[in-house]
Design an enzyme around this catalytic site. Structure first.
Site, PDB file in Angstrom:
ATOM      1  CG  ASP A   6     -26.652  29.375   2.393  1.00  0.00           C
ATOM      2  OD1 ASP A   6     -25.532  29.574   1.870  1.00  0.00           O
ATOM      3  OD2 ASP A   6     -27.728  29.688   1.868  1.00  0.00           O
ATOM      4  CG  HIS A  53      -8.403   2.229  -0.345  1.00  0.00           C
ATOM      5  ND1 HIS A  53      -8.936   3.365   0.211  1.00  0.00           N
ATOM      6  CD2 HIS A  53      -8.292   1.335   0.671  1.00  0.00           C
ATOM      7  CE1 HIS A  53      -9.119   3.171   1.510  1.00  0.00           C
ATOM      8  NE2 HIS A  53      -8.734   1.949   1.812  1.00  0.00           N
ATOM      9  CD  GLU A  65     -29.219  18.356  -4.056  1.00  0.00           C
ATOM     10  OE1 GLU A  65     -28.249  19.047  -3.713  1.00  0.00           O
ATOM     11  OE2 GLU A  65     -29.349  17.871  -5.178  1.00  0.00           O
ATOM     12  CG  ASP A  86      -1.878  -1.088   1.330  1.00  0.00           C
ATOM     13  OD1 ASP A  86      -2.898  -0.929   2.016  1.00  0.00           O
ATOM     14  OD2 ASP A  86      -1.617  -2.143   0.724  1.00  0.00           O
TER      15      ASP A  86
END
Lengths: 153, 761
Positions: B713, B250, B684, B188
């Site tokens: 927001d 992965h 959403e 890895d």
């Protein structure tokens, strides 16, 4: 009540090295487990302890069922007590009869690898890396002890 | 690890140096013994800390992986059981939960189209021209070392060429030490470019004399996954016979959503990132599954199971396995269940989903291993001339491979690839309506691939489901032995697990784990390693740690540093579960004294967090103030919060829950943000949270969600920037700006059993 408290402590320490979650640990990790539970046995004493918890035919693994009662006994009897700071200091002073306050690197190596229950090369190198003051090439043991003790707690 | 030193008596009279020694009394001997005894205890305690730290990292990592799987269970569950209460919700669900059709080849061409991308004149990064030459590949490494970035056009071009090359490769690559005398196998890398550069520096660049095999997991977690892929693919094109890659778990776009690769690509390639990701999705599926050296050493990413069938693995169409996390389903309809093409299930009805724990017992005799499942009627990708008229199963498979083959022929001829519907079939008499669907892996094929990409070895005999990872299995020494014998192999090389020394042998040295990402969890946490095989196939291991600083630290310092990082993560987790912990503590405090024993603390923490950690060992690091074995738990929780939060008034279960599920939320957001724009609409967000909270049994009203969404927001444009949202919850360093402190408080306060409206923004 105290015994059951010890049981939980021992179980926790044991489980750290029980990689397969099958209640066994490699025998080479037993020393670490025992020492992390607050005991300070010598190598010889460790040998004896391992002999007590090993299987009849040694498999290289120690089972928890055998380890638990023996270790509980050890804790209840307060065997292998840790070494107090001043005792440790006196030990260094024995090796430094002229009371300079330090040991040279060579002296330390000599004592640690030739006397008592000698260090392996790896152990020696590791101790040197932290203990030796590079400028004087010696270990000022009083400071060293103070530093290690703080670390330990 | 304890080291056993032999007790030695002082040397006798005749030995060298004895003159001097005779004058040292036995007291010195005892003094030395005492110091050694004390020192060994000190080291043992450090060892224990190191092991505990390791366990913390691992358990958090695997818990994350489990979460990932749970998330997909959640989606599947909802797909089957959730009744949308409005068209709005139905549409939303459809969009999120229905897997996009895997792009047909014509669409793929559009996605990997690089020719239309212009490279600006002021671009100073590396340029690639094809066919690639060895110098180009080496120059690429050098450019990346100097932190340059490859332009999107070249990225796509390279990916295009890579895919063309990969398509021709078999599922199992064969390597011989006759041609290149040595083979270097690396594990890895996980986006850690420094380690790759170090390996090339220390071992040498790939060449016809120096073969390399990279065993999967090139991406995710580290910050240079893109660059690693570019280098690996470049060398593969330059030295196709000597440079080999295996797919890891992965190399999977679904996993990448969670573990950072998707984020990295979108961040580095704002305009063309989506194209790159889509192309990569395809490229990943074409990566070979395993490598065989001299027919003796099998290299694959995860491991094996008692059902691993190399012949089946060699023959299946690996391109169909898009993601090992979610078996591709067609657009949702009830017919799917009956069309299950699995090998005969154990009970009536649907087979047990692979993600549920199932114990498998080893068959009694090794001969049974190969005989399970339907007879494989010589499936290959070539068109079968005649098919058995009776057995439906082989016929269906044959039809599918026919379709594939037809598509390939069409593509090669430059003809537009037409959808498979209604195509006249060459040989089977019974053409049911099922023939029209796009190709899919069978349950068995899919499981075979999952097993080799996700499994881990264990010391006990047997084979059981890998519940910690949520996929693949744990395989014992007997499973290894049977596989090696069945296929006449010497040993296995695999990766997938981080090891402190970078490598580890197990199963009597029949299995070697090799892991090449050093300092994976934290600086100083572990070494990386690679292994070299010569014609004798004796493994020769080289270790390294790609960070100069670690060499100068003592063991004690190294351990402290890594430990601090682990404990920080752990404290975050503890904080995230504050309310649950409080509840649990109260149970141990029937008399309402405000105190509990440390033992109770350990029990309570484990029952809430379920990480399987040795809490009693960790306690001194996590509980600072305790008098005579008891703990005042409320102030402990408050201290935790103080550490995590920058100002004291943000205390709410909502925040906690969000924080707790942070990584899940991030993943969900990325799935919803299907155009990878980095924004999701308020609506959403609301929908997501509603679904999520119903599954997680979190009781939060719609109004609270709205308020929270609106307060987050910040620029009031109706969109939430995912990154900013998540940053807002990265609580350790964040401080709420003065002007909005009161808003935050109001928006998130739920202690009064309702939500107060936010004040004026």
């Amino acid at each position: 009540i105290i015994a059951s408290e010890y049981h939980k402590k021992i179980k926790d320490a044991f489980e750290v090295f029980d990689h397969e979650a099958n209640n066994t640990v490699d025998v080479r990790e037993i020393g670490t487990i025992i020492r992390s539970l607050g005991c300070c046995p010598s190598e010889g004493e460790l040998h004896d302890l391992i002999a007590e918890v090993e299987e009849e035919e040694p498999t290289g693994y120690i089972r928890f069922e055998k380890f638990l009662p023996v270790m509980t006994e050890v804790l209840l009897e307060r065997r292998y007590r840790p070494i107090p700071e001043d005792t440790l200091l006196r030990a260094f002073e024995v090796l430094d009869p002229s009371k300079r306050g330090f040991l040279t690197k060579e002296e330390l190596i000599k004592y640690m690898t030739e006397e008592g229950e000698p260090f392996s090369q790896e152990e020696m190198e590791e101790m040197l890396s932290a203990a030796i003051d590079p400028e004087s090439n010696s270990i000022h043991y009083k400071d060293y002890i103070a530093m290690m003790v703080v670390d330990d707690s | 690890m304890s080291r056993r030193g032999a007790l030695r008596l002082p040397p006798g009279p005749g030995s060298p140096g004895s003159q001097a020694r005779f004058s040292i009394p036995a007291a010195a001997f005892r003094a030395a013994a005492l110091i050694q005894r004390w020192y060994r205890r000190y080291v043992a305690r450090l060892e224990m800390r190191r092991h505990c730290t390791w366990r913390i990292f691992q358990s958090i990592e695997y818990a994350g992986q489990q979460d990932q799987v749970k998330l997909h269970d959640f989606f599947s569950y909802l797909v089957e059981h959730f009744t949308p209460s409005s068209n709005h919700e139905r549409d939303f669900l459809n969009r999120v939960f229905t897997e996009e059709r895997f792009p047909q080849d014509a669409e793929m061409e559009k996605f990997s189209d690089y020719k239309s991308i212009e490279v600006p004149d002021n671009y100073t990064g590396p340029r690639l021209s094809f066919p690639l030459l060895p110098d180009h590949a080496a120059a690429l490494v050098e450019a990346f070392r100097r932190k340059q970035q490859l332009h999107a056009r070249y990225v796509l071009n390279l990916l295009h060429e890579t895919r063309k090359h990969l398509e021709q490769l078999p599922n199992i690559t064969r390597v011989s030490t006759c041609y290149s005398e040595e083979v270097t196998v690396c594990g890895d890398l996980h986006g850690q470019l420094d380690d790759l550069i170090f390996i090339f520096y220390k071992n040498g660049l790939p060449s016809p004399e120096r073969a390399y095999v990279f065993n999967g997991d090139f991406v995710d977690r580290g910050k240079d996954s893109v660059e690693i892929l570019m280098v690996l693919f470049a060398f593969m094109l330059v030295y196709p016979k000597e440079f080999h890659l295996n797919r890891g778990n992965h190399e999977d776009h679904m996993v990448n959503l969670r573990y950072g690769f998707t984020k990295e690509v979108m961040h580095k390639y704002k305009t063309h990132g989506k194209k790159i990701l889509k192309t990569l999705q395809d490229v990943f599926c074409w990566l070979p599954l395993a490598t065989l050296v001299d027919e003796k050493v099998l290299i694959l990413h995860g491991g094996v199971s008692d059902m691993t069938d190399l012949e089946l693995l060699a023959k299946l169409d690996r391109h169909k396995i898009v993601s090992t996390l979610r078996r591709k389903t067609r657009k949702e309809n009830g017919k799917q269940a009956t069309k299950e093409k699995a090998t005969p299930p154990s009970g009536a009805g649907r087979p047990t989903p692979w993600f549920l724990p199932q114990t498998r017992s080893l068959p009694a005799s090794p001969l049974r291993l190969g005989a399970s499942g339907a007879p494989r009627a010589g499936r290959s990708s070539s068109i079968p001339c005649s098919c058995p008229a009776d057995a439906k199963e082989p016929a269906r498979r044959a039809r599918r491979s026919v379709d594939l083959e037809l598509d390939r022929c069409r593509r090669q001829a430059g003809l537009p690839v037409s959808p498979a519907q209604g195509e006249p079939l060459l040989c089977t008499p019974e053409a049911d309506s099922e023939a029209e669907e796009p190709p899919e892996p069978t349950q068995e094929e899919w499981k075979q691939v999952v097993d080799i990409l996700w499994s881990d070895p264990m010391t006990q005999d047997g084979c059981k489901a890998n519940t910690i990872r949520g996929g693949g299995c744990y395989f014992g020494p007997n499973v290894t032995e049977q596989l090696l014998q069945k296929y006449n192999l010497q040993f296995l090389i695999r990766s997938h697990e981080c090891k402190p020394e970078g490598y580890e042998f197990c199963h009597s040295r029949k299995v070697l784990t090799i892991f090449s990402a050093s300092n994976y969890y934290e600086v100083g946490s572990n070494r990386g390693a690679y292994v070299k095989l010569g014609p004798a196939l004796t493994p020769y291991i080289v270790q390294y740690q790609a960070n100069e600083a670690t060499h100068t630290l003592t063991m004690r310092q190294r351990i402290s540093r890594v430990e601090e990082a682990a404990l920080r993560s752990l404290r975050e987790k503890l904080f995230a579960h504050s309310s649950d912990l409080l509840g649990e503590f109260k149970k141990h405090d029937a008399d309402k004294t405000g105190f509990i024993t440390l033992s109770d603390w350990a029990e309570a923490v484990e029952s809430v967090l379920r990480l399987g950690l040795p809490w009693r060992m960790l306690r001194p690091q996590l509980v600072r103030s305790s008098t005579d074995n008891t703990l005042e738990y409320r102030s402990w929780l408050e201290d935790l919060a103080k550490e995590q939060l920058s100002h004291e008034n943000i205390q709410s279960s909502l925040l906690e829950t969000l924080y707790q599920n942070r990584s899940n939320l991030e993943t969900i957001f990325r799935i919803i943000d299907s155009d990878h724009s980095g924004f999701i609409s308020l609506d959403e967000f609301r929908q997501t949270w509603k679904l999520f909270s119903s599954h997680m049994n979190v009781d939060i009203t719609d109004d609270c969600i709205c308020d929270l969404a609106r307060s987050i927001d910040f620029n009031k444009d109706g969109h939430i920037d995912i990154n900013e949202f998540l940053e807002a919850f990265r609580l350790v360093e964040q401080s709420c700006p003065e002007g909005e402190a009161s808003d935050c408080r109001q928006a998130t306060s739920t202690t009064d059993g309702g939500c107060s409206k936010p004040g004026t923004h």
